[in-house]
Design a protein around this motif. Structure first.
Motif, PDB file in Angstrom:
ATOM      1  N   ARG A  36       7.490   7.485   3.806  1.00 45.86           N
ATOM      2  CA  ARG A  36       7.300   8.674   4.670  1.00 45.86           C
ATOM      3  C   ARG A  36       6.326   8.366   5.803  1.00 45.86           C
ATOM      4  NH1 ARG A  36       8.070  11.347  -0.337  1.00 45.86           N
ATOM      5  NH2 ARG A  36       5.878  11.295  -0.924  1.00 45.86           N
ATOM      6  N   MET A  39       7.410   6.835   9.083  1.00 44.47           N
ATOM      7  CA  MET A  39       8.161   7.742   9.964  1.00 44.47           C
ATOM      8  C   MET A  39       7.226   8.675  10.758  1.00 44.47           C
ATOM      9  SD  MET A  39      11.311   7.001   9.505  1.00 44.47           S
ATOM     10  CE  MET A  39      12.682   6.706   8.404  1.00 44.47           C
ATOM     11  N   LEU A  64       9.236  13.144  14.110  1.00 46.37           N
ATOM     12  CA  LEU A  64      10.618  12.851  13.737  1.00 46.37           C
ATOM     13  C   LEU A  64      11.328  14.114  13.254  1.00 46.37           C
ATOM     14  CD1 LEU A  64      12.759  10.619  13.169  1.00 46.37           C
ATOM     15  CD2 LEU A  64      11.817  10.485  10.860  1.00 46.37           C
ATOM     16  N   ARG A  65      12.538  14.324  13.781  1.00 44.43           N
ATOM     17  CA  ARG A  65      13.395  15.387  13.228  1.00 44.43           C
ATOM     18  C   ARG A  65      14.147  14.765  12.051  1.00 44.43           C
ATOM     19  NH1 ARG A  65      14.652  16.773  19.175  1.00 44.43           N
ATOM     20  NH2 ARG A  65      13.665  18.816  19.477  1.00 44.43           N
ATOM     21  N   ARG A  66      13.562  14.861  10.879  1.00 47.03           N
ATOM     22  CA  ARG A  66      14.056  14.147   9.703  1.00 47.03           C
ATOM     23  C   ARG A  66      15.502  14.495   9.377  1.00 47.03           C
ATOM     24  NH1 ARG A  66      10.444  11.585   6.467  1.00 47.03           N
ATOM     25  NH2 ARG A  66       8.318  11.655   7.199  1.00 47.03           N
ATOM     26  N   ARG A  67      15.812  15.789   9.440  1.00 45.45           N
ATOM     27  CA  ARG A  67      17.156  16.212   9.049  1.00 45.45           C
ATOM     28  C   ARG A  67      18.207  15.626   9.993  1.00 45.45           C
ATOM     29  NH1 ARG A  67      17.643  21.836   6.453  1.00 45.45           N
ATOM     30  NH2 ARG A  67      16.754  20.552   4.832  1.00 45.45           N
ATOM     31  N   ALA A  70      18.638  12.007   9.204  1.00 43.96           N
ATOM     32  CA  ALA A  70      19.375  11.863   7.946  1.00 43.96           C
ATOM     33  C   ALA A  70      20.866  12.136   8.154  1.00 43.96           C
ATOM     34  CB  ALA A  70      18.802  12.803   6.887  1.00 43.96           C
TER      35      ALA A  70
END
Length: 201
Positions: A36, A39, A64-67, A70
Protein backbone atom coordinates in the motif's frame (compact mmCIF):
# COMPACT_ATOMS: atom_id res chain seq x y z
CA UNK A 1 19.10 -14.02 11.03
CA UNK A 2 16.34 -16.40 10.09
CA UNK A 3 13.56 -14.99 7.86
CA UNK A 4 10.15 -16.52 8.42
CA UNK A 5 7.33 -15.85 5.99
CA UNK A 6 3.75 -15.94 7.29
CA UNK A 7 1.06 -16.49 4.70
CA UNK A 8 -2.54 -17.59 4.46
CA UNK A 9 -5.81 -16.80 2.79
CA UNK A 10 -8.11 -13.95 3.78
CA UNK A 11 -9.81 -14.43 7.15
CA UNK A 12 -7.33 -17.09 8.36
CA UNK A 13 -6.06 -14.88 11.21
CA UNK A 14 -2.66 -14.09 9.71
CA UNK A 15 -2.63 -10.58 11.18
CA UNK A 16 -3.61 -11.92 14.64
CA UNK A 17 -0.57 -14.18 14.46
CA UNK A 18 1.73 -11.34 13.38
CA UNK A 19 0.36 -8.96 16.02
CA UNK A 20 1.11 -11.54 18.72
CA UNK A 21 4.68 -12.02 17.39
CA UNK A 22 5.21 -8.25 17.41
CA UNK A 23 3.99 -8.11 21.02
CA UNK A 24 6.65 -10.72 21.85
CA UNK A 25 9.24 -8.28 20.53
CA UNK A 26 9.97 -9.85 17.15
CA UNK A 27 10.41 -7.64 14.05
CA UNK A 28 7.36 -8.15 11.83
CA UNK A 29 7.09 -6.67 8.35
CA UNK A 30 3.64 -6.44 6.80
CA UNK A 31 4.21 -6.99 3.07
CA UNK A 32 0.61 -5.99 2.30
CA UNK A 33 1.16 -2.70 4.15
CA UNK A 34 4.40 -2.12 2.19
CA UNK A 35 2.43 -2.76 -1.02
CA UNK A 36 0.00 0.00 0.00
CA UNK A 37 2.86 2.38 0.85
CA UNK A 38 4.44 2.07 -2.60
CA UNK A 39 1.18 3.53 -3.98
CA UNK A 40 1.34 6.69 -1.83
CA UNK A 41 2.13 10.13 -3.34
CA UNK A 42 5.84 10.56 -4.02
CA UNK A 43 6.48 6.87 -4.68
CA UNK A 44 8.57 6.19 -7.82
CA UNK A 45 6.00 3.57 -8.92
CA UNK A 46 3.25 6.10 -9.61
CA UNK A 47 4.78 7.72 -12.69
CA UNK A 48 5.39 4.28 -14.25
CA UNK A 49 1.81 3.25 -13.49
CA UNK A 50 0.50 6.43 -15.13
CA UNK A 51 2.46 5.64 -18.29
CA UNK A 52 0.84 2.21 -18.52
CA UNK A 53 -2.65 2.76 -17.16
CA UNK A 54 -3.37 6.45 -17.90
CA UNK A 55 -2.51 9.80 -16.31
CA UNK A 56 -5.99 10.04 -14.77
CA UNK A 57 -5.27 7.23 -12.27
CA UNK A 58 -3.95 10.06 -10.04
CA UNK A 59 -6.29 12.78 -8.79
CA UNK A 60 -5.51 16.53 -8.62
CA UNK A 61 -3.59 16.09 -5.35
CA UNK A 62 -1.38 13.31 -6.76
CA UNK A 63 -3.18 10.59 -4.81
CA UNK A 64 -3.90 7.29 -6.51
CA UNK A 65 -7.46 6.51 -7.58
CA UNK A 66 -7.15 2.90 -6.43
CA UNK A 67 -10.46 1.69 -7.80
CA UNK A 68 -9.76 3.11 -11.25
CA UNK A 69 -6.32 1.50 -11.33
CA UNK A 70 -7.77 -1.82 -10.15
CA UNK A 71 -10.52 -1.71 -12.80
CA UNK A 72 -7.94 -1.19 -15.53
CA UNK A 73 -5.16 -3.44 -14.24
CA UNK A 74 -7.33 -6.43 -13.37
CA UNK A 75 -9.39 -6.24 -16.56
CA UNK A 76 -6.87 -8.47 -18.36
CA UNK A 77 -4.19 -10.99 -17.32
CA UNK A 78 -1.61 -8.75 -19.06
CA UNK A 79 -2.71 -5.76 -17.00
CA UNK A 80 -2.46 -7.74 -13.78
CA UNK A 81 1.02 -8.98 -14.72
CA UNK A 82 2.13 -5.45 -15.64
CA UNK A 83 0.91 -4.05 -12.32
CA UNK A 84 2.94 -6.69 -10.48
CA UNK A 85 6.04 -6.08 -12.60
CA UNK A 86 5.92 -2.34 -11.92
CA UNK A 87 5.27 -2.48 -8.18
CA UNK A 88 7.00 -5.65 -7.03
CA UNK A 89 10.65 -4.50 -7.28
CA UNK A 90 9.93 -1.46 -5.09
CA UNK A 91 7.96 -3.59 -2.58
CA UNK A 92 10.83 -6.12 -2.37
CA UNK A 93 13.42 -3.33 -2.04
CA UNK A 94 11.56 -1.85 0.95
CA UNK A 95 11.11 -5.23 2.64
CA UNK A 96 14.85 -5.93 2.21
CA UNK A 97 15.69 -2.54 3.77
CA UNK A 98 13.46 -3.35 6.77
CA UNK A 99 15.08 -6.78 7.13
CA UNK A 100 18.55 -5.23 7.08
CA UNK A 101 17.50 -2.84 9.87
CA UNK A 102 16.21 -5.80 11.92
CA UNK A 103 19.46 -7.69 11.37
CA UNK A 104 21.54 -4.64 12.27
CA UNK A 105 19.53 -4.36 15.50
CA UNK A 106 20.57 -7.92 16.38
CA UNK A 107 17.34 -9.80 15.66
CA UNK A 108 17.71 -13.57 15.32
CA UNK A 109 14.26 -14.06 13.83
CA UNK A 110 12.29 -11.73 11.56
CA UNK A 111 8.77 -12.32 10.28
CA UNK A 112 7.31 -11.16 6.98
CA UNK A 113 3.53 -11.34 6.74
CA UNK A 114 2.11 -11.42 3.23
CA UNK A 115 -0.82 -12.97 1.41
CA UNK A 116 1.15 -13.21 -1.83
CA UNK A 117 4.55 -14.55 -0.72
CA UNK A 118 3.96 -17.89 -2.45
CA UNK A 119 4.84 -17.53 -6.11
CA UNK A 120 6.69 -14.23 -5.62
CA UNK A 121 10.49 -13.76 -5.77
CA UNK A 122 10.44 -13.22 -1.99
CA UNK A 123 9.47 -16.85 -1.39
CA UNK A 124 13.11 -17.85 -1.98
CA UNK A 125 14.26 -15.49 0.81
CA UNK A 126 12.20 -17.29 3.46
CA UNK A 127 14.04 -19.85 5.59
CA UNK A 128 10.66 -21.06 6.83
CA UNK A 129 7.18 -20.46 5.48
CA UNK A 130 4.35 -20.66 8.00
CA UNK A 131 0.86 -21.16 6.66
CA UNK A 132 -2.04 -20.08 8.90
CA UNK A 133 -5.25 -21.91 8.02
CA UNK A 134 -8.85 -21.74 9.16
CA UNK A 135 -12.00 -23.64 8.14
CA UNK A 136 -13.59 -22.07 5.04
CA UNK A 137 -16.80 -20.90 6.71
CA UNK A 138 -14.90 -19.54 9.72
CA UNK A 139 -12.83 -17.42 7.30
CA UNK A 140 -16.05 -16.23 5.61
CA UNK A 141 -17.46 -15.12 9.00
CA UNK A 142 -14.23 -13.31 9.91
CA UNK A 143 -14.09 -11.47 6.57
CA UNK A 144 -17.75 -10.38 6.95
CA UNK A 145 -17.12 -9.11 10.48
CA UNK A 146 -13.89 -7.34 9.54
CA UNK A 147 -14.93 -5.71 6.26
CA UNK A 148 -18.69 -5.42 6.78
CA UNK A 149 -19.53 -7.32 3.59
CA UNK A 150 -22.08 -10.02 2.76
CA UNK A 151 -21.08 -13.71 3.01
CA UNK A 152 -21.48 -14.08 -0.77
CA UNK A 153 -18.87 -11.34 -1.38
CA UNK A 154 -16.54 -12.89 1.22
CA UNK A 155 -16.80 -16.31 -0.48
CA UNK A 156 -16.09 -14.75 -3.86
CA UNK A 157 -13.00 -13.05 -2.47
CA UNK A 158 -11.74 -16.29 -0.92
CA UNK A 159 -12.37 -18.28 -4.07
CA UNK A 160 -10.28 -15.82 -6.10
CA UNK A 161 -7.22 -16.31 -3.89
CA UNK A 162 -4.37 -18.80 -4.20
CA UNK A 163 -5.77 -22.31 -3.60
CA UNK A 164 -5.00 -23.76 -0.16
CA UNK A 165 -3.33 -26.83 -1.74
CA UNK A 166 -0.81 -24.57 -3.48
CA UNK A 167 0.00 -22.75 -0.22
CA UNK A 168 0.30 -26.08 1.63
CA UNK A 169 2.75 -27.38 -0.98
CA UNK A 170 5.01 -24.36 -0.38
CA UNK A 171 4.73 -24.09 3.40
CA UNK A 172 7.20 -25.66 5.84
CA UNK A 173 4.84 -25.32 8.83
CA UNK A 174 1.04 -25.16 9.07
CA UNK A 175 -0.77 -23.66 12.04
CA UNK A 176 -4.52 -24.27 12.24
CA UNK A 177 -6.37 -21.25 13.60
CA UNK A 178 -9.64 -23.07 14.23
CA UNK A 179 -10.18 -22.32 17.92
CA UNK A 180 -9.81 -19.42 20.33
CA UNK A 181 -7.23 -16.60 20.09
CA UNK A 182 -5.49 -18.18 23.11
CA UNK A 183 -5.13 -21.49 21.26
CA UNK A 184 -3.55 -19.66 18.32
CA UNK A 185 -1.08 -17.93 20.66
CA UNK A 186 -0.14 -21.27 22.25
CA UNK A 187 0.58 -22.74 18.81
CA UNK A 188 2.71 -19.72 17.89
CA UNK A 189 4.67 -20.02 21.15
CA UNK A 190 5.40 -23.66 20.23
CA UNK A 191 6.53 -22.52 16.77
CA UNK A 192 8.87 -19.93 18.33
CA UNK A 193 10.44 -22.57 20.57
CA UNK A 194 11.08 -24.79 17.54
CA UNK A 195 12.53 -21.92 15.51
CA UNK A 196 14.81 -20.81 18.36
CA UNK A 197 16.04 -24.38 18.89
CA UNK A 198 16.90 -24.63 15.19
CA UNK A 199 18.63 -21.25 15.36
CA UNK A 200 20.84 -22.38 18.26
CA UNK A 201 20.92 -26.07 17.37
Amino acid sequence: MKIVGITGRSGCGKSSATKFLAQQGYPCIDADQVAREVMLPGSPCLAQLQEQFGADILDETGALRRRLLADRAFATPEGTRLLTELTQPEILRRIEADLQCAQAAGAELAFVDGAVIVGSPFQARCDELVLITAPYEVSVQRICARDGIAPEMARRRLDAQTPLEQLRAAATVEIANDGTPQQLQTRIRELLQTLRKEEHG
